[in-house]
Design a protein around this motif. Structure first.
Motif, PDB file in Angstrom:
ATOM      1  N   ASP A  84      -8.574  -6.677  35.570  1.00  0.00           N
ATOM      2  CA  ASP A  84      -8.541  -7.177  34.203  1.00  0.00           C
ATOM      3  C   ASP A  84      -8.836  -8.669  34.130  1.00  0.00           C
ATOM      4  O   ASP A  84      -9.592  -9.125  33.278  1.00  0.00           O
ATOM      5  CB  ASP A  84      -7.173  -6.900  33.569  1.00  0.00           C
ATOM      6  CG  ASP A  84      -6.994  -5.438  33.208  1.00  0.00           C
ATOM      7  OD1 ASP A  84      -7.970  -4.680  33.326  1.00  0.00           O
ATOM      8  OD2 ASP A  84      -5.887  -5.065  32.814  1.00  0.00           O
ATOM      9  N   PHE A  85      -8.236  -9.439  35.035  1.00  0.00           N
ATOM     10  CA  PHE A  85      -8.386 -10.888  34.962  1.00  0.00           C
ATOM     11  C   PHE A  85      -9.844 -11.288  35.127  1.00  0.00           C
ATOM     12  O   PHE A  85     -10.372 -12.085  34.347  1.00  0.00           O
ATOM     13  CB  PHE A  85      -7.536 -11.571  36.040  1.00  0.00           C
ATOM     14  CG  PHE A  85      -7.637 -13.078  36.029  1.00  0.00           C
ATOM     15  CD1 PHE A  85      -6.972 -13.822  35.076  1.00  0.00           C
ATOM     16  CD2 PHE A  85      -8.418 -13.738  36.966  1.00  0.00           C
ATOM     17  CE1 PHE A  85      -7.073 -15.202  35.047  1.00  0.00           C
ATOM     18  CE2 PHE A  85      -8.527 -15.121  36.957  1.00  0.00           C
ATOM     19  CZ  PHE A  85      -7.854 -15.850  35.998  1.00  0.00           C
ATOM     20  N   ASP A  86     -10.510 -10.743  36.146  1.00  0.00           N
ATOM     21  CA  ASP A  86     -11.907 -11.083  36.392  1.00  0.00           C
ATOM     22  C   ASP A  86     -12.784 -10.717  35.205  1.00  0.00           C
ATOM     23  O   ASP A  86     -13.626 -11.501  34.765  1.00  0.00           O
ATOM     24  CB  ASP A  86     -12.424 -10.345  37.633  1.00  0.00           C
ATOM     25  CG  ASP A  86     -11.919 -10.955  38.927  1.00  0.00           C
ATOM     26  OD1 ASP A  86     -11.319 -12.048  38.853  1.00  0.00           O
ATOM     27  OD2 ASP A  86     -12.104 -10.345  39.980  1.00  0.00           O
ATOM     28  N   VAL A  87     -12.609  -9.509  34.705  1.00  0.00           N
ATOM     29  CA  VAL A  87     -13.451  -9.026  33.616  1.00  0.00           C
ATOM     30  C   VAL A  87     -13.194  -9.805  32.333  1.00  0.00           C
ATOM     31  O   VAL A  87     -14.127 -10.236  31.654  1.00  0.00           O
ATOM     32  CB  VAL A  87     -13.223  -7.521  33.393  1.00  0.00           C
ATOM     33  CG1 VAL A  87     -13.942  -7.053  32.137  1.00  0.00           C
ATOM     34  CG2 VAL A  87     -13.707  -6.730  34.601  1.00  0.00           C
ATOM     35  N   VAL A  88     -11.944  -9.998  31.996  1.00  0.00           N
ATOM     36  CA  VAL A  88     -11.603 -10.650  30.733  1.00  0.00           C
ATOM     37  C   VAL A  88     -12.110 -12.091  30.683  1.00  0.00           C
ATOM     38  O   VAL A  88     -12.638 -12.533  29.659  1.00  0.00           O
ATOM     39  CB  VAL A  88     -10.084 -10.586  30.475  1.00  0.00           C
ATOM     40  CG1 VAL A  88      -9.702 -11.498  29.312  1.00  0.00           C
ATOM     41  CG2 VAL A  88      -9.667  -9.158  30.161  1.00  0.00           C
ATOM     42  N   ILE A  89     -11.977 -12.838  31.773  1.00  0.00           N
ATOM     43  CA  ILE A  89     -12.450 -14.223  31.728  1.00  0.00           C
ATOM     44  C   ILE A  89     -13.967 -14.259  31.561  1.00  0.00           C
ATOM     45  O   ILE A  89     -14.504 -15.165  30.904  1.00  0.00           O
ATOM     46  CB  ILE A  89     -12.013 -15.038  32.971  1.00  0.00           C
ATOM     47  CG1 ILE A  89     -12.577 -14.432  34.258  1.00  0.00           C
ATOM     48  CG2 ILE A  89     -10.512 -15.166  33.034  1.00  0.00           C
ATOM     49  CD1 ILE A  89     -12.311 -15.311  35.482  1.00  0.00           C
ATOM     50  N   GLY A  90     -14.660 -13.280  32.129  1.00  0.00           N
ATOM     51  CA  GLY A  90     -16.104 -13.216  31.924  1.00  0.00           C
ATOM     52  C   GLY A  90     -16.460 -12.898  30.488  1.00  0.00           C
ATOM     53  O   GLY A  90     -17.363 -13.502  29.904  1.00  0.00           O
ATOM     54  N   LEU A  91     -15.748 -11.963  29.896  1.00  0.00           N
ATOM     55  CA  LEU A  91     -16.003 -11.601  28.508  1.00  0.00           C
ATOM     56  C   LEU A  91     -15.636 -12.735  27.561  1.00  0.00           C
ATOM     57  O   LEU A  91     -16.347 -13.011  26.593  1.00  0.00           O
ATOM     58  CB  LEU A  91     -15.206 -10.343  28.149  1.00  0.00           C
ATOM     59  CG  LEU A  91     -15.600  -9.067  28.904  1.00  0.00           C
ATOM     60  CD1 LEU A  91     -14.632  -7.947  28.570  1.00  0.00           C
ATOM     61  CD2 LEU A  91     -17.018  -8.661  28.598  1.00  0.00           C
ATOM     62  N   GLU A  92     -14.531 -13.400  27.842  1.00  0.00           N
ATOM     63  CA  GLU A  92     -14.113 -14.501  26.984  1.00  0.00           C
ATOM     64  C   GLU A  92     -15.087 -15.674  27.068  1.00  0.00           C
ATOM     65  O   GLU A  92     -15.194 -16.472  26.132  1.00  0.00           O
ATOM     66  CB  GLU A  92     -12.702 -14.964  27.368  1.00  0.00           C
ATOM     67  CG  GLU A  92     -11.623 -13.949  26.979  1.00  0.00           C
ATOM     68  CD  GLU A  92     -10.240 -14.395  27.388  1.00  0.00           C
ATOM     69  OE1 GLU A  92     -10.146 -15.319  28.227  1.00  0.00           O
ATOM     70  OE2 GLU A  92      -9.252 -13.821  26.891  1.00  0.00           O
TER      71      GLU A  92
END
Length: 227
Positions: A84-92
């Motif tokens: 989640d952390f990796d994906v979310v920071i990319g999306l944000e």
């Protein structure tokens, strides 16, 4: 065929993805670092950016943010993990979608087509220009203005706004939005919706904590309902 800029530091992944896309007719430019990729951006003028999240030096998040400062180029993040952390920071940071490595060439190709197809779909059957208070949506020109000033929306943000505003007051679940906006049919990507909503609100709402346009109905989803 769409021109694709690939920024990936792993030589085997870079060469495999580049070869797979070239075999499908894409014009591809590949770079091993964020710095060289950004340098190639203006010269190559791609239709889409495939961007590795974990780059040496300037990482993928930094590259994504820098691109978003001056461009709404579609961006798909490549990540070795689905955390989640990796994906979310990319999306944000402004990415429109993500792919977990390793991925087959046909999967990458399908995701590229889905992202670009979403840009072309401007919501047929609705008036070309819609005005909601200070917010104006031009479906024909695929532009949005607020109080007369252009609002720079990434492709996924624009597509989400077009879809929600096509049916004011209708509540869409995250799963429905994944299927209609992202062409995804699985539940693991609900964070795509939440991250995109957060970015969209930051650009069109006066107060993000009290949204006027993109509203949350807890336990159900989101709706477009100008107050």
């Amino acid at each position: 065929m769409p021109r694709v800029l690939l920024i990936e530091d792993d030589p085997s992944v870079r060469e495999g993805v580049e070869l797979g896309l070239r075999r499908r007719g894409h014009d591809v430019r590949a770079a091993a670092t964020g710095e060289t990729g950004l340098a190639a951006l203006a010269e190559f003028r791609p239709d889409l950016l495939l961007l590795d999240l974990m780059l040496p030096g300037m990482n993928g998040v930094q590259v994504c943010r820098q691109v978003r400062e001056h461009s709404q180029l579609p961006i798909i993040m490549l990540t070795a993990r689905s955390d989640d952390f990796d994906v979310v920071i990319g999306l944000e940071a402004g990415a429109d979608d993500y792919i977990v490595k390793p991925a087959r060439p046909e999967v990458i190709e399908a995701r590229i087509r889905a992202v670009l197809r979403r840009i072309e779909d401007s919501g047929p059957g609705r008036p070309a220009i819609e005005v909601y208070g200070e917010l104006t949506i031009d479906r024909g020109g695929l532009t949005v203005t607020k109080a007369g000033r252009p609002v720079a929306l990434a492709p996924s943000e624009l597509r989400l706004l077009l879809h929600l505003s096509a049916a004011p007051e209708q509540v869409f679940s995250r799963q429905q939005l994944l299927e209609h906006v992202w062409d995804h049919s699985y539940h693991a990507d609900a964070r795509l919706v939440d991250a995109c909503v957060a970015r969209l609100r930051g650009k069109i709402e006066d107060e993000v904590g009290s949204p006027r346009y993109v509203q949350t109905l807890r336990g159900f989803g989101y709706r477009f309902g100008p107050l």
